[in-house]
Motif scaffolding. Structure first.
Motif, mmCIF file in Angstrom:
data_model
loop_
_atom_site.group_PDB
_atom_site.id
_atom_site.type_symbol
_atom_site.label_atom_id
_atom_site.label_comp_id
_atom_site.label_asym_id
_atom_site.label_seq_id
_atom_site.Cartn_x
_atom_site.Cartn_y
_atom_site.Cartn_z
ATOM 1 N N ASN A 131 0.856 -1.186 0.000
ATOM 2 C CA ASN A 131 0.000 0.000 0.000
ATOM 3 C C ASN A 131 0.890 1.234 0.000
ATOM 4 O O ASN A 131 1.440 1.633 1.030
ATOM 5 C CB ASN A 131 -0.918 -0.022 1.224
ATOM 6 C CG ASN A 131 -1.907 1.128 1.247
ATOM 7 O OD1 ASN A 131 -1.593 2.244 0.833
ATOM 8 N ND2 ASN A 131 -3.098 0.871 1.760
ATOM 9 N N THR A 132 1.062 1.847 -1.150
ATOM 10 C CA THR A 132 2.019 2.944 -1.302
ATOM 11 C C THR A 132 1.669 4.141 -0.430
ATOM 12 O O THR A 132 2.548 4.769 0.168
ATOM 13 C CB THR A 132 2.094 3.366 -2.784
ATOM 14 O OG1 THR A 132 2.433 2.225 -3.575
ATOM 15 C CG2 THR A 132 3.151 4.437 -2.991
ATOM 16 N N ALA A 133 0.393 4.482 -0.350
ATOM 17 C CA ALA A 133 -0.018 5.631 0.467
ATOM 18 C C ALA A 133 0.287 5.388 1.947
ATOM 19 O O ALA A 133 0.767 6.285 2.659
ATOM 20 C CB ALA A 133 -1.509 5.911 0.272
ATOM 21 N N GLN B 129 4.012 5.654 2.511
ATOM 22 C CA GLN B 129 4.464 7.043 2.515
ATOM 23 C C GLN B 129 4.177 7.699 3.858
ATOM 24 O O GLN B 129 5.011 8.446 4.382
ATOM 25 C CB GLN B 129 3.791 7.832 1.381
ATOM 26 C CG GLN B 129 4.231 9.295 1.329
ATOM 27 C CD GLN B 129 3.794 9.984 0.045
ATOM 28 O OE1 GLN B 129 4.535 10.038 -0.922
ATOM 29 N NE2 GLN B 129 2.582 10.498 0.049
ATOM 30 N N ARG B 130 3.020 7.413 4.439
ATOM 31 C CA ARG B 130 2.702 7.981 5.765
ATOM 32 C C ARG B 130 3.678 7.460 6.816
ATOM 33 O O ARG B 130 4.108 8.202 7.703
ATOM 34 C CB ARG B 130 1.257 7.638 6.160
ATOM 35 C CG ARG B 130 0.210 8.348 5.329
ATOM 36 C CD ARG B 130 -1.136 8.412 6.030
ATOM 37 N NE ARG B 130 -1.699 7.102 6.315
ATOM 38 C CZ ARG B 130 -2.418 6.395 5.447
ATOM 39 N NH1 ARG B 130 -2.656 6.884 4.229
ATOM 40 N NH2 ARG B 130 -2.921 5.233 5.785
#
Length: 425
Positions: free
Chosen positions: A158-160, A163-164
């Protein structure tokens, strides 16, 4: 305790010290370094003809505790580390339970204080239980002693979410250690996608499995500003990507494991799971790129990805056995044999990649031989030849394809905080 090391060949890239000298240790710290120290000491070590180096630091090990103590424990793994010249090791979080909370980091730190003979700096998981659905308590883990975060053993797809997590790691002042593997691309692959995998009739793992995620993670590091460290790089394009990132001024580093520069997939002799690791053994072209990357300092670190398994597990077919080989007790010899002896690295570069650079990645005050610094030191004979013998290992794991390989370079003494924790017989 006082220890006087006489006549050793000091190698310290941090202070650019190289040459014969004496070194005095008192009360856990380096007291003096000079050509001739004449003083009483409780123990005197004659290191003539031997390298005296800052203790090695391994950014990537699996100690298996808690949950898989039949494979390895903190006690056995740390003794294997000491036998390999390591004074600091970083265990990955894929245990059971996963190291994904402040409480679990505290448990690991306490256990290491009780059982380990070397320094243990835990790596916390990126997501809770490593299932990729919810970010772990990164701030809490760092408060408890976590040195970095990683989802090692898998990638956060899950890229998002990833990133978080990188943003949180940046706030906490720690690096992210990336295991680059596209789980959708890897499928059921077990060996490098090549003539060898076809010959053995086994599903392959393409270079793209690593490269796609390596490129993604570097772009995320660019967006977030987090320090990104790419683990166990095995492909020529990973080297290219790291080179591009560095030329762009990004805080990106990369590690290479000895098995990835010491053995090609074409050397796999048959259905023997001791050759099964993740990433897999790659092509000669990939190996050459890794060696050149280390030589040119594109690749910063040599780490082991020490991954012990039981003999029963590794006795299975490659398709059924778990990924991973042990590496703590063979890394120095393989590095000397394949890189230093072959002219890819100078002895000073070798120390840089096994000690100083790992300390820099972690941001810790280690990897230095200087007055006032902690006496974490390794002494090694760079010329001793022998064959690797798994029966001599301190690790519970004997799973390596290098059993019987003739190598040069043997660890003689490992000192942690001024205490001798390993001495070769």
């Amino acid at each position: 305790m006082s220890i006087l090391i006489k006549n050793g060949y000091l190698l310290d890239p941090a202070t650019k010290t190289e040459g014969v000298s004496d070194l005095l240790i008192e009360d856990g710290f380096i007291k003096e370094i000079s050509p001739n120290i004449n003083t009483e000491a409780e123990q005197v070590i004659d290191a003539k003809g031997h390298y005296v180096m800052p203790g090695f630091i391994d950014l990537h090990v699996h100690l298996r505790e808690p949950g898989f103590e039949y494979k390895e424990t903190i006690a056995t793994g740390s003794r294997a580390a000491a036998r390999g010249g390591y004074t600091t090791i970083c265990p990955m979080p894929n245990t059971r339970p996963v190291i994904d909370s402040k409480q679990m980091v505290e448990v690991l730190v306490k256990k290491a204080e009780e059982d380990a003979v070397v320094h243990v700096l835990p790596i916390g998981a990126v997501t809770k239980d490593q299932v990729g659905a919810e970010i772990s308590d990164i701030k809490g883990m760092v408060t408890a002693g976590a040195a970095a975060i990683s989802e090692d053993g898998k990638s956060v797809m899950n890229t998002a979410l990833y990133q978080r997590a990188m943003i949180e790691a940046k706030k906490a002042g720690i690096p992210v250690f990336a295991h680059c593997e596209d789980k959708d691309l890897v499928g059921k692959g077990v060996l490098n996608e090549s003539k060898k995998s076809q010959e053995l009739g086994m599903p392959g793992i393409s270079n793209a499995v690593e490269d796609v995620i390596a490129a993604r993670d570097i772009l995320l590091a660019k967006n977030t500003g987090v320090k990104l460290h790419l683990c166990h790089c095995s492909t020529r394009d990973s080297v290219t990507f790291i080179d591009m990132a560095k030329k762009s001024g990004l805080p990106v580093t990369g590690e290479v494991c000895p098995h990835h520069f010491a053995m090609a997939d074409e050397e796999i002799t048959g259905d023997d799971a001791n050759y099964k690791m993740n990433p897999p053994l790659r092509s000669r072209e990939d190996i050459q790129a890794l060696k050149d990357g280390l030589k040119s300092n594109i690749m910063d670190v040599i780490a082991t990805d020490h991954a012990p398994h039981s003999a029963e597990e590794k006795a299975k077919s490659i398709q059924e056995a778990p990924f991973g080989i042990v590496g703590l007790e063979t890394a120095f010899a393989l590095t000397m044999t394949e890189l230093v002896e072959q002219g890819y690295l100078t002895p000073m570069q070798m120390v840089e990649k096994m000690s100083l650079n790992p300390a820099k990645v972690l941001g810790i005050d280690k990897g230095i031989l200087a007055v006032g610094k902690a006496a974490d030191i390794v002494i090694a004979d760079p010329k001793e030849k022998y064959r690797i013998d798994v029966n001599e290992f301190a690790s519970k794991g004997k799973n390596t394809p290098f059993h019987g390989k003739e190598v040069v370079g043997r660890i003689k003494v490992t000192i942690v905080d001024g205490n001798i924790v390993f001495k070769d017989k």
